[in-house]
Design an enzyme around this catalytic site. Structure first.
Site, PDB file in Angstrom:
ATOM      1  N   SER A 188      36.169  45.367  47.471  1.00 49.36           N
ATOM      2  CA  SER A 188      36.887  45.308  46.202  1.00 49.36           C
ATOM      3  C   SER A 188      38.298  45.831  46.421  1.00 49.36           C
ATOM      4  O   SER A 188      38.496  46.958  46.860  1.00 49.36           O
ATOM      5  CB  SER A 188      36.146  46.177  45.182  1.00 49.36           C
ATOM      6  OG  SER A 188      36.927  46.328  44.024  1.00 49.36           O
ATOM      7  N   ALA A 189      39.293  45.007  46.089  1.00 41.70           N
ATOM      8  CA  ALA A 189      40.673  45.370  46.409  1.00 41.70           C
ATOM      9  C   ALA A 189      41.132  46.636  45.697  1.00 41.70           C
ATOM     10  O   ALA A 189      41.907  47.419  46.241  1.00 41.70           O
ATOM     11  CB  ALA A 189      41.608  44.206  46.073  1.00 41.70           C
ATOM     12  N   GLY A 243      34.809  43.055  43.198  1.00 42.67           N
ATOM     13  CA  GLY A 243      33.823  43.495  44.178  1.00 42.67           C
ATOM     14  C   GLY A 243      32.412  43.197  43.685  1.00 42.67           C
ATOM     15  O   GLY A 243      31.538  42.800  44.460  1.00 42.67           O
ATOM     16  N   THR A 244      32.208  43.380  42.402  1.00 41.60           N
ATOM     17  CA  THR A 244      30.886  43.116  41.817  1.00 41.60           C
ATOM     18  C   THR A 244      30.500  41.652  41.982  1.00 41.60           C
ATOM     19  O   THR A 244      29.375  41.340  42.383  1.00 41.60           O
ATOM     20  CB  THR A 244      30.892  43.500  40.321  1.00 41.60           C
ATOM     21  OG1 THR A 244      31.109  44.913  40.220  1.00 41.60           O
ATOM     22  CG2 THR A 244      29.599  43.141  39.643  1.00 41.60           C
ATOM     23  N   CYS A 274      25.151  62.997  31.322  1.00 40.22           N
ATOM     24  CA  CYS A 274      25.888  63.005  30.062  1.00 40.22           C
ATOM     25  C   CYS A 274      27.189  62.217  30.154  1.00 40.22           C
ATOM     26  O   CYS A 274      27.834  61.958  29.143  1.00 40.22           O
ATOM     27  CB  CYS A 274      26.173  64.433  29.631  1.00 40.22           C
ATOM     28  SG  CYS A 274      26.921  65.420  30.925  1.00 40.22           S
TER      29      CYS A 274
END
Lengths: 524, 524
Positions: B210-211, B69-70, B336
């Protein structure tokens, strides 16, 4: 079905398959997460990276998993250039690098960088001295004189494949690495062909590879960047894979890639020796079994599993189709098998025949019987393709039972044998008469015109071979062609058939409205 | 173990698993090859593309498989901007886009492009008018006047997610698409969160997904570029995937992605309704069961499976660890839990509390019983974390059996309850006394200094809550902190606890050598 195209994609190694299945179940979660599934994925990914690092003798944090060998190369080349920006923008590559390297180089040039392409010998190997001169940025003409260009200084990056993907020739990576180190120039080695097959020489700064070439799954490549190598990712920021390969790492694929790399390397020496013998068998037998064949690539300095040859008067696509019918899967660098209808840039850079080109690349475990059957089948297949194309008769006479001598010496006068008339050949559609003013035959200055405009490889060479036997020794022929392959294949034919290649000129000089004229003098 | 982090990676859908296994055996070869194995791979790839195209209602040649997806987002954003170069270089994004969009935007800006970031409402939703003004390039202050900036004109590209990945809020994509069409500006929709879960509105020019978010495998994303959208690949040339995604396509992953997309979409409506009820149950129950909780995101306009809340006085990492011990896998946008120790940019853009943040995202098939058990476990987990941190007592008093009123109204005076002394709290290492000249208490101008320098979220807010009960109403407190989260959490705490947030100034004004001072006036 014997699959002889391992250099394209090797079948999945059983170890890779097993690791993949296990990791699909265990390593699907996000390794950056704190919960159990995430920690498990992280452990698998860490272990895969550790394995690859051990196999390559590098540190874990030097290894990035990429989504393909191509992505590894693009990122490696452009990232190393970006990191070396202050050292200049000159990139050095060999002329026979994989297209992914050359395409990254094109991107670099489009962005204002410069490129030095180092030519190769007829074997496909770069000369160390030529590569060294390019890396050091010495003047183009070391002999000096008026034509001497200003020395550009050391390159920003040099790229040299470990071995060539089309012909298997090994490059002098070890020597080149030493030269690069001395010159302070990082060296990127595209090891896609050899990793898992042969030892990779040391001394490089970046290394790239593709898992599917060694029996790993698709969707995974390697980019290794040694400590101390300046590198700036050419991609948008992403913290995964050391900031070098954006996107979620495909952990099952990485696990399978690492496991299979270890497995194939454990078997590599023994299996390599076995495949080398099978390839030697092909290298020796093919020229004996099939007339008018050129086996290309370095006969000694080569990876164990690849052998490539080109067959005169043969259409590569038809040859592949016939071999597929006979249940053999091979690939080809002939123009008719490429989407762009141009011959492979590797064959072009080597200056060897591109028509009827066949690359045989053996996967690990290839049975000797399959290789023998290939050698049994090949001569008939080539003969049929030649017959269908109306190739010169002498070329179609095969003698599989009684091997002939080496092709170059076999029949030097063969081209002057009686040939069938053009009408007998079931050739492709003839070119338009309108565009072929010289079709009738002889120019006013005595040059015999062979009009192949509009016809594709291997027809121009077939027409040249037919016609040359009908003219007196000493006559010059002009082959008119607008097929890219002719530029490579006419000179290669002359070399094979011991005729004189005089050069290329615009076909307009012979009255045509397009294409080039390739000039050949009949010597014998 | 109940896995409630589907928005990060959904477990592999059974259909995807089956398709993957089959395609590993059938679709491993190079689809560009002419032999049988190649043709079989090509058929599988073509069929996968056809399936995706049908599911999305687009043409096959508009669909490219990417490696993640990125990669789809990076390529889509930079490719669309490159294609629109002549229309200018201004990119419009919402402030809550996925980091992959924002990182691509950073790359664009670093290359000389400009960026307009559209703020979101407290629900995480962009206001249509604000987005429209940014797309059209209208002056920043439509009221006019001296401060009016020159209108920059229509954007080159606009990006808006279909729904937010951290809080589930749906964006007004349909309306924004209409506005973009009118303005002649292409719209890229990052549909990673919603594809396979909810219908994707029409009208976009590019879509990414994104799969692994819908139950497909990792290693595969989608980039859809509609016909007529100008697009120039930002990558080196490669003929695969329509020239938009270099590298060998991972065919088994593509096949599995397509099969599972079809499967999840077929179940989406029914399963979505079921998950929506489970999420509603969490949205309603958590504030009743756990004191001092803010449920964030739009309560109505949201995807079915995501709910996010933040717990005052809670350390997000400790909370995740405790939940993991209780066998619940969730994620967090707390600082954090991030490698950069900054709170999620989404929570920051929304202006909501980031400490003790939990995102619950339910995979398809989540059992109601698991959700109920989560609600049973959560109050005790939060209480324990608060106790360990020495949080104000009132916050640690939970009443799971007798739900309290809504948190904001529940205990307005609670902060003034007796609090334990600092010595009783097992807090992290105290800040260096040398850097805390004002630690003793009160500035010359009557401001009460709460020195939290060197302490991380949620300690600054806990110290503020402890101290504010000890000063008269009307007193101003200055919380000194060098923790990024304080910038978000101090104002958010004021909003939740009905105290007045006065703003931020350099901590140097209170004698400190670093950090910021966050000023709060006690109102009740």
């Amino acid at each position: 079905m014997p699959y002889f195209d391992a250099a394209s994609t090797a079948p999945l190694h059983p170890v890779a398959r097993q690791a993949l299945l296990a990791a699909i179940d265990e390593g699907w979660a996000d390794p950056a997460r704190l919960y159990r599934e995430g920690r498990r994925a992280r452990m698998l990914l860490d272990a895969a990276r550790e394995t690859v690092a051990e196999e390559l003798g590098v540190r874990r944090d030097e290894v990035s998993f990429t989504s393909s060998g191509t992505q590894a190369v693009h990122t490696g080349v452009l990232g190393a250039l970006a990191g070396r920006r202050r050292a200049g923008r000159r990139l050095v590559v060999s002329a026979v690098e994989h297209s992914s390297v050359l395409h990254a180089a094109d991107t670099h040039v489009a962005a204002g960088g410069t490129l030095t392409t180092v030519a190769v010998e007829r074997s496909g190997r770069v000369a160390v001295e030529a590569f060294a001169a390019a890396v050091r940025g010495e003047a183009d003409r070391p002999g000096g004189g008026e034509g001497e260009r200003e020395a550009p200084g050391p390159a920003a990056l040099a790229c040299l494949q470990s071995a060539n993907h089309e012909v298997g020739t090994e490059q002098p990576v070890g020597e080149v690495a030493g030269i690069c180190r001395e010159a302070g120039v990082p060296l990127l080695v595209d090891a896609a062909v050899s990793l898992g097959r042969a030892p990779v020489p040391d001394g490089w700064s970046l290394l790239t590879a593709s898992a599917r070439k060694w029996g790993g799954p698709s969707g995974i490549g390697l980019l290794v960047v040694r400590k101390g190598t300046r590198f700036v990712s050419p991609h948008p920021a992403d913290e995964r894979e050391g900031g070098r390969a954006p996107g979620f790492t495909d952990i099952p694929a990485a696990v399978a890639a690492a496991a299979s790399l270890r497995a194939v390397r454990a078997e590599a020496e023994r299996e390599g020796a076995r495949l080398r013998e099978l390839v030697d068998r092909i290298r020796t037998a093919v020229p004996r079994l099939v007339p008018q064949v050129e086996v290309v690539g370095d006969p000694v300095r080569r990876v164990p599993h690849i052998v490539t040859f080109s067959c005169l008067y043969v259409d590569g696509e038809a040859l592949l189709t016939e071999l597929d019918r006979a249940h053999f899967a091979v690939s080809s660098g002939s123009s008719c098998t490429s989407s762009t209808l141009t011959p492979s840039h590797v064959l072009r850079a080597m200056g060897v025949l591109s028509e009827g080109n066949v690359r045989v690349s053996l996967p690990a475990g290839t049975a000797e019987a399959d290789v023998e059957r290939f050698l049994q089948v090949l001569p008939d297949v080539v003969r049929r393709v030649r017959e269908n194309l109306g190739a010169p008769v002498e070329a179609a006479v095969t003698a599989p039972a009684a091997p002939a001598a080496a092709p170059a010496a076999a029949d030097p006068a063969g081209v002057s044998s009686p040939i069938p008339g053009p009408a007998e050949a079931p050739a492709p559609a003839p070119s338009s008469p309108a565009s072929s003013p010289a079709a009738a035959g002889v120019d006013p200055d005595g040059v015999v015109v062979v009009d192949s405009l509009g016809r594709r490889c291997p027809i121009p060479v077939i027409e040249l071979a037919r016609r040359i036997g009908t003219v007196p020794v000493g006559t010059v022929l002009a082959v008119l062609s607008d097929d890219e392959a002719a530029r490579l294949d006419v000179p290669a034919w002359c070399e094979m058939r011991r005729q004189e290649y005089l050069g290329e000129e615009p076909a307009g000089a012979h009255g045509a409205d397009r294409g080039s004229a390739y000039l050949v003098r009949r010597l014998s």
